[in-house]
Design an enzyme around this catalytic site. Sequence first.
Site, PDB file in Angstrom:
ATOM      1  CE  LYS A  83      -4.041   1.542  10.459  1.00 55.62           C
ATOM      2  NZ  LYS A  83      -3.295   2.227   8.858  1.00 55.62           N
ATOM      3  CG  ASP A 119      -9.001  -4.141   9.597  1.00 59.29           C
ATOM      4  OD1 ASP A 119      -9.533  -2.589   9.518  1.00 59.29           O
ATOM      5  OD2 ASP A 119      -8.075  -4.322   9.275  1.00 59.29           O
ATOM      6  CB  CYS A 168       2.375 -14.825   6.310  1.00 56.73           C
ATOM      7  SG  CYS A 168       1.400 -12.915   5.815  1.00 56.73           S
ATOM      8  NE  ARG A 224       1.731   8.503   6.701  1.00 48.69           N
ATOM      9  CZ  ARG A 224       0.791   8.510   7.496  1.00 48.69           C
ATOM     10  NH1 ARG A 224       0.215   8.263   8.873  1.00 48.69           N
ATOM     11  NH2 ARG A 224       0.328  10.320   8.116  1.00 48.69           N
ATOM     12  CB  CYS A 282      -5.298 -12.136   8.141  1.00 48.98           C
ATOM     13  SG  CYS A 282      -4.013 -10.903   6.107  1.00 48.98           S
ATOM     14  NE  ARG A 323      -2.503  -5.104   2.686  1.00 46.37           N
ATOM     15  CZ  ARG A 323      -2.005  -4.417   3.992  1.00 46.37           C
ATOM     16  NH1 ARG A 323      -1.030  -5.758   4.118  1.00 46.37           N
ATOM     17  NH2 ARG A 323      -1.488  -3.344   3.356  1.00 46.37           N
ATOM     18  CG  ASP A 331      -7.183   1.499   8.225  1.00 48.75           C
ATOM     19  OD1 ASP A 331      -7.946   2.780   7.493  1.00 48.75           O
ATOM     20  OD2 ASP A 331      -6.198   1.217   7.921  1.00 48.75           O
ATOM     21  CB  CYS A 335      -3.718 -14.038  10.992  1.00 49.10           C
ATOM     22  SG  CYS A 335      -2.651 -13.119  11.795  1.00 49.10           S
ATOM     23  NE  ARG A 371      -6.194   3.338   3.655  1.00 50.75           N
ATOM     24  CZ  ARG A 371      -5.209   1.831   3.500  1.00 50.75           C
ATOM     25  NH1 ARG A 371      -3.891   2.346   3.853  1.00 50.75           N
ATOM     26  NH2 ARG A 371      -6.072   1.284   3.130  1.00 50.75           N
ATOM     27  CE1 TYR A 372      -4.654   8.109   6.787  1.00 50.46           C
ATOM     28  CE2 TYR A 372      -2.453   5.720   6.591  1.00 50.46           C
ATOM     29  CZ  TYR A 372      -4.184   6.585   6.552  1.00 50.46           C
ATOM     30  OH  TYR A 372      -4.935   6.416   8.031  1.00 50.46           O
TER      31      TYR A 372
END
Length: 365
Positions: A337, A293, A125, A116, A132, A134, A330, A129, A112-113
């Site tokens: 972000k 999100d 996981c 990085r 989440c 994802r 985001d 959550c 995305r950047y």
Amino acid sequence: MTSPVSSAHSADQVPATTSAGASGKGGSTLRSPRQLADAGLIPETMLRDVGKVAARYATAIPPAFLSLIETPDDPVGLQVIPHPDELILAPSERDDPIGDDALSPVPGIVHRYADRALLKPLLICPLYCRFCFRREHVGPDGGLLDDMALGKALDWLRAHEQIREVILTGGDPLMLSARRLEHIVRALSEMSHVTTIRIHSRVPLADPGRITDALIAAMETDRAMWLVLHANHEREFSPEGRVAVRRMQKRGIPVLGQSVLLRGVNDSVSALEGLFRAMVENRVKPYYLHQLDPAPGTARFHVPVEEGRALLRGLRGRVTGLAWPTYVLDIPGGYGKVPLGPDYLDPGGDSVTDPQGQLHRVSDL
């Protein structure tokens, strides 16, 4: 899943799911609606509806995290206990809210950047959550990059020398076996252009028994290694979790904290103050407070941005600057972000507001 992703949890890649030895407590991870009902987390009358949720989204509550739940609707339980409202979709919600899929040049990489990239070696996981972003992808039965796919992802990182930082995420990278994690860290450390490695994880607090000497040793590198710890409420900092975090810090790994602003979990000044104080007291620097999100079925956790800004404004002057995170959004679609404030300089640039709400002319200062 496509062929580069394996659902096999080999001993060299992912450790045993959860046991008394893994969690440091007796019992097994709760995964089914029946287990949730038997544990008193959902009523018998909700079994059918929660079963529909479980058929779409993964559930996991390890014993260590279960022990922190006082009631099903408390700030810890709300994060992980499935609810029928998860099948209600709001118009703004998206399967891929932050554009991971569109920005994935090869399986396991998100770019995305410019400087990085994310490396997602697995989508497993310790707990799942209910908010989440994802949630359409994560689960206990898939998302593990096999050797060929991992090799291609690492080759992509080697070929893109503008990448200075690699963020291990997923899923949760600390669900990997020590051997697999060590292999990845070593490969990244051998790339001359990669100067920083960051690991995002809930494991130290959600299932602290997994933080073994071998796993910590697997993170050793001559590059800058950072851990970003996800926690949303102060009660997640159990005595065992605090010990797990401290063990990593003693090996020279600095720890940052990230949280999501969640209705019913931390949507008050006192709850955020308690969370950030718990972080700082455990040498964890609050880093990001994320605006939720818009993932499918997460509307019950939504806190409007202006309310979030007001909450952060209410913290100014109450907590040390060490406990002050950046409140971020985001932008949906993969645009990155951006900080949301709050702002203290007025739109005209002539005055600032102090923590007590009084205006002061900039020209007078």
